[in-house]
Design a protein around this motif. Structure first.
Motif, PDB file in Angstrom:
ATOM      1  N   PRO A 122       0.834  -1.228   0.000  1.00 38.87           N
ATOM      2  CA  PRO A 122       0.000   0.000   0.000  1.00 38.87           C
ATOM      3  C   PRO A 122       0.862   1.270   0.000  1.00 38.87           C
ATOM      4  O   PRO A 122       1.953   1.298   0.558  1.00 38.87           O
ATOM      5  N   LYS A 123       0.295   2.338  -0.620  1.00 34.18           N
ATOM      6  CA  LYS A 123       1.021   3.612  -0.771  1.00 34.18           C
ATOM      7  C   LYS A 123       1.288   4.289   0.560  1.00 34.18           C
ATOM      8  O   LYS A 123       2.267   5.016   0.725  1.00 34.18           O
ATOM      9  N   ASN A 124       0.344   4.094   1.521  1.00 36.97           N
ATOM     10  CA  ASN A 124       0.440   4.831   2.783  1.00 36.97           C
ATOM     11  C   ASN A 124       1.435   4.225   3.781  1.00 36.97           C
ATOM     12  O   ASN A 124       1.547   4.688   4.906  1.00 36.97           O
ATOM     13  N   VAL A 125       2.144   3.165   3.377  1.00 40.80           N
ATOM     14  CA  VAL A 125       3.113   2.516   4.272  1.00 40.80           C
ATOM     15  C   VAL A 125       4.400   3.339   4.294  1.00 40.80           C
ATOM     16  O   VAL A 125       4.842   3.864   3.258  1.00 40.80           O
ATOM     17  N   ASP A 126       4.976   3.429   5.495  1.00 40.72           N
ATOM     18  CA  ASP A 126       6.239   4.166   5.661  1.00 40.72           C
ATOM     19  C   ASP A 126       7.271   3.643   4.646  1.00 40.72           C
ATOM     20  O   ASP A 126       7.447   2.428   4.510  1.00 40.72           O
ATOM     21  N   PRO A 127       7.962   4.523   3.922  1.00 38.17           N
ATOM     22  CA  PRO A 127       8.906   4.090   2.858  1.00 38.17           C
ATOM     23  C   PRO A 127       9.990   3.133   3.378  1.00 38.17           C
ATOM     24  O   PRO A 127      10.358   2.180   2.686  1.00 38.17           O
ATOM     25  N   ARG A 128      10.479   3.396   4.593  1.00 41.26           N
ATOM     26  CA  ARG A 128      11.532   2.518   5.141  1.00 41.26           C
ATOM     27  C   ARG A 128      10.987   1.115   5.372  1.00 41.26           C
ATOM     28  O   ARG A 128      11.618   0.105   5.010  1.00 41.26           O
ATOM     29  N   LEU A 129       9.787   1.016   5.966  1.00 43.29           N
ATOM     30  CA  LEU A 129       9.144  -0.280   6.204  1.00 43.29           C
ATOM     31  C   LEU A 129       8.819  -0.954   4.874  1.00 43.29           C
ATOM     32  O   LEU A 129       8.958  -2.172   4.730  1.00 43.29           O
ATOM     33  N   ALA A 130       8.393  -0.136   3.904  1.00 46.41           N
ATOM     34  CA  ALA A 130       8.037  -0.680   2.581  1.00 46.41           C
ATOM     35  C   ALA A 130       9.250  -1.379   1.945  1.00 46.41           C
ATOM     36  O   ALA A 130       9.113  -2.458   1.345  1.00 46.41           O
ATOM     37  N   ARG A 131      10.433  -0.757   2.072  1.00 49.31           N
ATOM     38  CA  ARG A 131      11.643  -1.373   1.499  1.00 49.31           C
ATOM     39  C   ARG A 131      11.962  -2.708   2.184  1.00 49.31           C
ATOM     40  O   ARG A 131      12.322  -3.686   1.527  1.00 49.31           O
ATOM     41  N   ILE A 132      11.813  -2.721   3.535  1.00 47.39           N
ATOM     42  CA  ILE A 132      12.093  -3.957   4.295  1.00 47.39           C
ATOM     43  C   ILE A 132      11.119  -5.056   3.890  1.00 47.39           C
ATOM     44  O   ILE A 132      11.509  -6.208   3.652  1.00 47.39           O
ATOM     45  N   VAL A 133       9.835  -4.705   3.814  1.00 46.56           N
ATOM     46  CA  VAL A 133       8.797  -5.691   3.478  1.00 46.56           C
ATOM     47  C   VAL A 133       9.002  -6.238   2.070  1.00 46.56           C
ATOM     48  O   VAL A 133       8.871  -7.435   1.827  1.00 46.56           O
ATOM     49  N   LYS A 134       9.339  -5.349   1.120  1.00 46.83           N
ATOM     50  CA  LYS A 134       9.546  -5.796  -0.266  1.00 46.83           C
ATOM     51  C   LYS A 134      10.689  -6.825  -0.332  1.00 46.83           C
ATOM     52  O   LYS A 134      10.569  -7.878  -0.963  1.00 46.83           O
ATOM     53  N   ALA A 135      11.811  -6.495   0.348  1.00 49.99           N
ATOM     54  CA  ALA A 135      12.954  -7.407   0.338  1.00 49.99           C
ATOM     55  C   ALA A 135      12.602  -8.725   1.019  1.00 49.99           C
ATOM     56  O   ALA A 135      12.964  -9.818   0.556  1.00 49.99           O
ATOM     57  N   GLU A 136      11.869  -8.632   2.122  1.00 47.48           N
ATOM     58  CA  GLU A 136      11.498  -9.837   2.854  1.00 47.48           C
ATOM     59  C   GLU A 136      10.510 -10.681   2.057  1.00 47.48           C
ATOM     60  O   GLU A 136      10.575 -11.911   2.070  1.00 47.48           O
ATOM     61  N   LYS A 137       9.611 -10.043   1.356  1.00 43.28           N
ATOM     62  CA  LYS A 137       8.635 -10.765   0.543  1.00 43.28           C
ATOM     63  C   LYS A 137       9.353 -11.581  -0.539  1.00 43.28           C
ATOM     64  O   LYS A 137       9.028 -12.752  -0.774  1.00 43.28           O
ATOM     65  N   ASP A 138      10.305 -10.944  -1.200  1.00 41.32           N
ATOM     66  CA  ASP A 138      11.048 -11.641  -2.263  1.00 41.32           C
ATOM     67  C   ASP A 138      11.784 -12.864  -1.697  1.00 41.32           C
ATOM     68  O   ASP A 138      11.760 -13.955  -2.302  1.00 41.32           O
ATOM     69  N   ARG A 139      12.433 -12.671  -0.550  1.00 41.15           N
ATOM     70  CA  ARG A 139      13.161 -13.779   0.069  1.00 41.15           C
ATOM     71  C   ARG A 139      12.206 -14.890   0.501  1.00 41.15           C
ATOM     72  O   ARG A 139      12.492 -16.068   0.332  1.00 41.15           O
TER      73      ARG A 139
END
Length: 354
Positions: free
Chosen positions: A52-69
């Motif tokens: 989601p767009k409203n997620v903190d950018p720093r958390l968004a980066r962590i979640v994206k990397a974790e999702k891929d892994r």
């Protein structure tokens, strides 16, 4: 029931249980495959979902990397599953996976992660159900057939070793007879007697010659002669026996200087020494021949005695092997009894081994 029939019946039961287990395996492979397929579909959906767009950018980066892994790791694990039995291999990985992955994903994709976790749990439960069902049917492993074959082979080997030992014992007996035969041969006894006789005669003749010519040592010593012949004779009167010509030549030069009482001895030496020395040499030569013949016989005897010792060593080794084989036969017979008792429990019938 005869043993052969019992083994056939056991193999029939074993084959039937094998088919039942294959049917159970096929059933659970199908159901577990369906669960795995659902997990793959859920992973595809998760992969396509945007943060989601409203997620903190720093958390968004962590979640994206974790999702891929997370998606990559889970796919790699599930791709190892080709049948229900493969599930066991990945259960430890799944346990570790829950601990190390998905913590931040839950913050954004809680519903999706819970659905995947539920499916992973269902997969684990499916494997437990498979183990429970397949565990209800089974048959004890009976090695009766293998034990019979091993026992038969071992008994054959034991017979061969016993036969080999018998052959060695026959060889030993024959050699011992040969040794006794060598010692009992008339020619051997005759050679021994000749040896003893010649030794006595040689010794007697040597003593007789030396007792005569040794009387000349005293006057020769008194003359202080420089010749080597004189020195050697004074050291040992046997020199005159072994070198009669040289001694007689010396005697010829000093004969006129000898006192009357020694001239008689000198005369005897001149007349008899060469003949007596030659006779002595001939006797010694004859003795050497006799001893050579004896030595050849004794050498053959010693060679046979060495063969006897070697055969005895081989027989001892055979007896040790036979003892070990007999012990192993007894152990296998006991194991076979236990195996047949187990077969009787499985079939519910008495098995006749004779």
């Amino acid at each position: 029931m005869k043993l052969r029939e019992a083994l056939q019946e056991y193999e029939r039961k074993k084959e039937e249980i094998k088919k039942q287990r294959q049917r159970i395996r096929a059933k659970y492979t199908k159901t577990s495959g369906e669960i795995v397929l659902k997990i793959f579909k859920n992973l595809e959906r998760l992969e396509k979902q945007e943060i989601p767009k409203n997620v903190d950018p720093r958390l968004a980066r962590i979640v994206k990397a974790e999702k891929d892994r997370y998606i990559t790791a889970l796919r790699n694990m599930l791709q190892k599953i080709e049948g229900i039995e493969d599930v066991e291999k990945i259960l430890p990985e799944i346990s570790r996976f829950h601990v190390t992955h998905g913590r931040h994903l839950l913050l954004i994709f809680e519903k999706e992660i819970y659905e995947i976790n539920a499916l992973l749990k269902a997969l684990s439960e499916e494997y437990s159900a498979y183990l429970k069902e397949v565990g209800k049917i089974g048959i004890e492993d009976v090695k009766t057939k293998e034990l019979l074959k091993e026992l038969e082979d071992l008994r054959d080997t034991l017979k061969e070793e016993e036969l080999s030992r018998e052959n060695l014992m026959k060889q030993l007996e024959e050699l011992q007879k040969q040794i006794k035969g060598l010692e009992a041969k008339p020619e051997f006894k005759a050679l021994r007697e000749s040896q003893e006789r010649l030794k006595r005669e040689i010794s007697g003749k040597e003593i007789n010659i030396r007792s005569k010519i040794s009387k000349l040592q005293k006057p020769i010593k008194r003359m202080r002669l420089p010749e080597s012949v004189a020195r050697e004779f004074l050291k040992d009167s046997a020199y005159a026996i072994n070198h009669p010509e040289e001694f007689l030549e010396l005697l010829g030069r000093i004969e006129n200087e000898l006192d009357k009482k020694y001239k008689k001895t000198a005369e005897w030496a001149k007349t008899n020494l060469i003949k007596e020395s030659q006779e002595l040499a001939n006797m010694k030569e004859e003795l050497a021949k006799v001893e050579k013949e004896l030595s050849d016989i004794v050498e053959k005897e010693e060679a046979k005695k060495r063969e006897v010792e070697e055969l005895k060593r081989k027989i001892r080794e055979k007896e040790e092997k036979i003892k070990a084989f007999k012990k192993k036969v007894e152990e296998l017979e006991e194991e076979l009894k236990r195996s047949i008792s187990k077969l009787e429990r499985i079939l519910g019938e008495k098995v006749e081994t004779s």
